[in-house]
Design a protein around this motif. Structure first.
Motif, PDB file in Angstrom:
ATOM      1  N   TRP A 183       8.682 -17.956   8.021  1.00 58.31           N
ATOM      2  CA  TRP A 183       9.285 -17.266   6.675  1.00 58.31           C
ATOM      3  C   TRP A 183       9.884 -18.168   5.839  1.00 58.31           C
ATOM      4  O   TRP A 183       9.760 -18.236   4.668  1.00 58.31           O
ATOM      5  CB  TRP A 183      10.072 -16.202   7.357  1.00 58.31           C
ATOM      6  CG  TRP A 183      10.657 -15.237   6.186  1.00 58.31           C
ATOM      7  CD1 TRP A 183      11.638 -15.572   5.397  1.00 58.31           C
ATOM      8  CD2 TRP A 183      10.107 -14.062   5.626  1.00 58.31           C
ATOM      9  NE1 TRP A 183      11.934 -14.500   4.556  1.00 58.31           N
ATOM     10  CE2 TRP A 183      10.969 -13.556   4.661  1.00 58.31           C
ATOM     11  CE3 TRP A 183       8.943 -13.217   6.374  1.00 58.31           C
ATOM     12  CZ2 TRP A 183      10.444 -12.412   3.894  1.00 58.31           C
ATOM     13  CZ3 TRP A 183       8.834 -11.964   5.376  1.00 58.31           C
ATOM     14  CH2 TRP A 183       9.566 -11.760   4.441  1.00 58.31           C
ATOM     15  N   GLN A 225       4.259 -17.248   5.263  1.00 57.11           N
ATOM     16  CA  GLN A 225       4.406 -15.836   5.820  1.00 57.11           C
ATOM     17  C   GLN A 225       3.021 -15.480   6.294  1.00 57.11           C
ATOM     18  O   GLN A 225       2.730 -14.946   7.289  1.00 57.11           O
ATOM     19  CB  GLN A 225       4.854 -14.913   4.966  1.00 57.11           C
ATOM     20  CG  GLN A 225       6.394 -14.933   4.684  1.00 57.11           C
ATOM     21  CD  GLN A 225       6.609 -15.832   3.523  1.00 57.11           C
ATOM     22  OE1 GLN A 225       6.078 -16.708   3.025  1.00 57.11           O
ATOM     23  NE2 GLN A 225       7.916 -15.593   2.699  1.00 57.11           N
ATOM     24  N   TRP A 232       1.923 -10.396  10.284  1.00 56.60           N
ATOM     25  CA  TRP A 232       2.812 -10.055   9.419  1.00 56.60           C
ATOM     26  C   TRP A 232       2.033  -9.497   8.042  1.00 56.60           C
ATOM     27  O   TRP A 232       2.491  -8.489   7.706  1.00 56.60           O
ATOM     28  CB  TRP A 232       3.830 -10.966   9.107  1.00 56.60           C
ATOM     29  CG  TRP A 232       4.370 -10.963   7.744  1.00 56.60           C
ATOM     30  CD1 TRP A 232       4.450 -11.662   6.777  1.00 56.60           C
ATOM     31  CD2 TRP A 232       5.366  -9.751   7.354  1.00 56.60           C
ATOM     32  NE1 TRP A 232       5.399 -10.956   5.524  1.00 56.60           N
ATOM     33  CE2 TRP A 232       5.837  -9.934   6.089  1.00 56.60           C
ATOM     34  CE3 TRP A 232       5.710  -8.505   8.161  1.00 56.60           C
ATOM     35  CZ2 TRP A 232       6.773  -8.842   5.281  1.00 56.60           C
ATOM     36  CZ3 TRP A 232       6.637  -7.679   7.644  1.00 56.60           C
ATOM     37  CH2 TRP A 232       6.946  -7.831   5.849  1.00 56.60           C
ATOM     38  N   LYS A 233       1.129 -10.279   7.628  1.00 49.39           N
ATOM     39  CA  LYS A 233       0.239  -9.745   6.525  1.00 49.39           C
ATOM     40  C   LYS A 233      -0.092  -8.366   6.517  1.00 49.39           C
ATOM     41  O   LYS A 233      -0.175  -7.520   5.562  1.00 49.39           O
ATOM     42  CB  LYS A 233      -0.745 -10.776   6.100  1.00 49.39           C
ATOM     43  CG  LYS A 233      -1.504 -10.692   4.866  1.00 49.39           C
ATOM     44  CD  LYS A 233      -2.483 -11.715   4.656  1.00 49.39           C
ATOM     45  CE  LYS A 233      -3.253 -11.648   3.281  1.00 49.39           C
ATOM     46  NZ  LYS A 233      -4.147 -10.468   3.359  1.00 49.39           N
ATOM     47  N   ALA A 256       2.822  -5.967   6.614  1.00 51.18           N
ATOM     48  CA  ALA A 256       3.230  -5.866   5.126  1.00 51.18           C
ATOM     49  C   ALA A 256       2.500  -4.885   4.298  1.00 51.18           C
ATOM     50  O   ALA A 256       3.084  -4.112   3.428  1.00 51.18           O
ATOM     51  CB  ALA A 256       3.647  -7.177   4.643  1.00 51.18           C
ATOM     52  N   ASN A 287       4.975  -3.272   1.819  1.00 50.75           N
ATOM     53  CA  ASN A 287       6.286  -3.566   1.947  1.00 50.75           C
ATOM     54  C   ASN A 287       6.511  -5.138   2.465  1.00 50.75           C
ATOM     55  O   ASN A 287       6.396  -5.370   3.562  1.00 50.75           O
ATOM     56  CB  ASN A 287       7.075  -2.667   2.850  1.00 50.75           C
ATOM     57  CG  ASN A 287       8.650  -3.010   2.777  1.00 50.75           C
ATOM     58  OD1 ASN A 287       9.069  -3.951   2.173  1.00 50.75           O
ATOM     59  ND2 ASN A 287       9.435  -1.913   3.287  1.00 50.75           N
ATOM     60  N   TYR A 288       7.053  -5.857   1.527  1.00 47.03           N
ATOM     61  CA  TYR A 288       6.998  -7.219   1.753  1.00 47.03           C
ATOM     62  C   TYR A 288       8.220  -7.783   2.001  1.00 47.03           C
ATOM     63  O   TYR A 288       8.638  -9.223   2.045  1.00 47.03           O
ATOM     64  CB  TYR A 288       6.222  -8.277   0.845  1.00 47.03           C
ATOM     65  CG  TYR A 288       4.786  -7.906   0.748  1.00 47.03           C
ATOM     66  CD1 TYR A 288       3.794  -8.783   1.475  1.00 47.03           C
ATOM     67  CD2 TYR A 288       4.348  -7.254  -0.020  1.00 47.03           C
ATOM     68  CE1 TYR A 288       2.327  -8.565   1.503  1.00 47.03           C
ATOM     69  CE2 TYR A 288       2.958  -6.930  -0.067  1.00 47.03           C
ATOM     70  CZ  TYR A 288       1.940  -7.656   0.560  1.00 47.03           C
ATOM     71  OH  TYR A 288       0.538  -7.312   0.665  1.00 47.03           O
ATOM     72  N   SER A 289       9.323  -6.931   2.228  1.00 44.97           N
ATOM     73  CA  SER A 289      10.732  -7.305   2.181  1.00 44.97           C
ATOM     74  C   SER A 289      11.189  -8.084   3.553  1.00 44.97           C
ATOM     75  O   SER A 289      10.474  -7.792   4.689  1.00 44.97           O
ATOM     76  CB  SER A 289      11.556  -6.101   1.916  1.00 44.97           C
ATOM     77  OG  SER A 289      11.466  -5.131   3.099  1.00 44.97           O
ATOM     78  N   ASN A 296      11.658  -5.373   6.325  1.00 42.36           N
ATOM     79  CA  ASN A 296      10.407  -4.764   6.855  1.00 42.36           C
ATOM     80  C   ASN A 296      10.017  -5.863   7.820  1.00 42.36           C
ATOM     81  O   ASN A 296       9.245  -5.670   8.856  1.00 42.36           O
ATOM     82  CB  ASN A 296       9.427  -4.351   5.871  1.00 42.36           C
ATOM     83  CG  ASN A 296       8.519  -3.642   6.421  1.00 42.36           C
ATOM     84  OD1 ASN A 296       8.610  -2.837   7.107  1.00 42.36           O
ATOM     85  ND2 ASN A 296       7.102  -3.822   5.841  1.00 42.36           N
ATOM     86  N   PHE A 297      10.188  -7.237   7.478  1.00 43.05           N
ATOM     87  CA  PHE A 297       9.780  -8.285   8.394  1.00 43.05           C
ATOM     88  C   PHE A 297      10.500  -8.085   9.860  1.00 43.05           C
ATOM     89  O   PHE A 297       9.737  -7.990  10.749  1.00 43.05           O
ATOM     90  CB  PHE A 297      10.184  -9.537   7.875  1.00 43.05           C
ATOM     91  CG  PHE A 297      10.062 -10.804   8.608  1.00 43.05           C
ATOM     92  CD1 PHE A 297       8.952 -11.126   9.227  1.00 43.05           C
ATOM     93  CD2 PHE A 297      11.247 -11.450   9.086  1.00 43.05           C
ATOM     94  CE1 PHE A 297       8.918 -12.212   9.853  1.00 43.05           C
ATOM     95  CE2 PHE A 297      11.229 -12.388   9.771  1.00 43.05           C
ATOM     96  CZ  PHE A 297      10.080 -13.121  10.298  1.00 43.05           C
ATOM     97  N   TYR A 315       8.684  -5.353  11.615  1.00 43.43           N
ATOM     98  CA  TYR A 315       7.524  -5.973  12.231  1.00 43.43           C
ATOM     99  C   TYR A 315       7.766  -6.734  13.595  1.00 43.43           C
ATOM    100  O   TYR A 315       7.088  -6.487  14.562  1.00 43.43           O
ATOM    101  CB  TYR A 315       6.664  -6.961  11.121  1.00 43.43           C
ATOM    102  CG  TYR A 315       5.715  -8.016  11.783  1.00 43.43           C
ATOM    103  CD1 TYR A 315       4.412  -7.711  12.149  1.00 43.43           C
ATOM    104  CD2 TYR A 315       6.208  -9.133  12.141  1.00 43.43           C
ATOM    105  CE1 TYR A 315       3.634  -8.506  12.644  1.00 43.43           C
ATOM    106  CE2 TYR A 315       5.332 -10.194  12.643  1.00 43.43           C
ATOM    107  CZ  TYR A 315       4.018  -9.756  12.876  1.00 43.43           C
ATOM    108  OH  TYR A 315       2.975 -10.545  13.580  1.00 43.43           O
TER     109      TYR A 315
END
Length: 292
Positions: A131, A136, A151-152, A155, A176-178, A181-182, A185
């Motif tokens: 990250w 990412q 993750w992709k 997200a 949601n790529y924040s 939110n990571f 995940y």
């Protein structure tokens, strides 16, 4: 003197009662480390060091193996540490029963949900590195079922629908790529991945090819896993390493002492087909794996 003898005897008594290895045998070599730690400080520890590379000194005749700036190896070697003497704290705020095992605590938060156990802590370190390097798209791990979860994908709003060993990914929410939110995940990964999935997914590494970032693993439920956090070598090509672990219950990630070879602690030597003793685990047939 009498107080010191009583203290050592008490430690040994408690140790015999509560510590066993994975086969139920007492790891008696740890007693040497406990006794020596009670009466003297390790000679390779710089208490003022605030990273792995500055906390642990290199033995005479050895040098740190060089890695490219910005690499995962350098990231681990320079990982930030808490103040020397910081105790190991469990996810629920309690102190872990064994505070004599470590020489450093890494600056990794421990979620209160209890999910971030041994393998999870190492997956988090790897994912956070990617990250931070703006890689990412490379973040992803397999579930124990063998299904890959990136993750992709997460997200973009895809979530796993799990039915026994069958997994389908369905788009059920907005993208949601924040960063927050990571971490959602990662909690999903912590729930469905572990030592068994890492052992099945990742390539095995021979002792002669070991480097920083490789992991010593015993797959299982829960099994155990530790990661190499530093590497040194002398003119003869002999190498030594530092080991870092998360644990079960979920707790602080720590740099381990070496009770099997206390004269070089916290450094470790490894040899083909030789068991590895670490303070919390006995690897009868050590296997090393590497993140892709």
């Amino acid at each position: 003197m009498r107080k010191s003898i009583i203290l050592i005897a008490s430690i040994l008594s408690v140790f015999f009662l509560i510590r066993t290895n994975s086969k139920g045998k007492q790891i008696t070599n740890h007693l040497k480390g406990i006794v020596k730690n009670t009466i003297s400080k390790p000679s390779y520890i710089n208490e003022s060091g605030d990273s792995i590379s500055t906390r642990v000194r290199v033995p005479e005749g050895f040098k740190r193996v060089t890695y490219p700036q910005g690499s995962f190896e350098e990231y681990l070697r320079n990982y930030k540490l808490k103040k020397y003497g910081t105790p190991i704290i469990n996810f629920d705020g309690s102190e872990y029963f064994a505070q004599h095992w470590h020489d450093a605590i890494l600056e990794i938060p421990v979620p209160k949900n209890g999910l971030q156990q041994c393998a999870d802590a190492l997956m988090r370190i790897r994912a956070e590195y990617l990250w931070n390097k703006n890689l990412q798209h490379k973040i992803g791990f397999k579930f124990t079922s063998g299904h890959y979860c990136s993750w992709k994908q997460y997200a973009e709003g895809y979530r796993p629908k799990i039915n026994g060993s069958k997994v389908k990914f369905l788009k059920t929410t907005n993208a949601n790529y924040s960063k927050s939110n990571f971490y959602n995940y990662l909690n999903l990964i912590f729930t469905y991945a572990g030592t068994a999935s890492l052992h099945a997914e990742l390539p095995k590494v021979k002792i002669k090819d070991l480097k920083i970032g490789d992991m010593l693993i015993q797959p299982g439920f829960p099994g155990h896993i530790e990661i190499i956090a530093d590497e040194i070598m002398n003119d003869k090509g002999e190498k030594m390493y530092l080991l870092v672990q998360g644990n079960t219950p979920a707790q602080n990630v720590c740099l381990l002492k070496n009770f099997e070879d206390i004269d070089i602690s916290p450094w470790y030597r490894f040899a083909e087909n030789e068991p590895v003793y670490t303070p919390s685990y006995y690897f009868d047939k050590p296997v090393f794996i590497r993140f892709k």
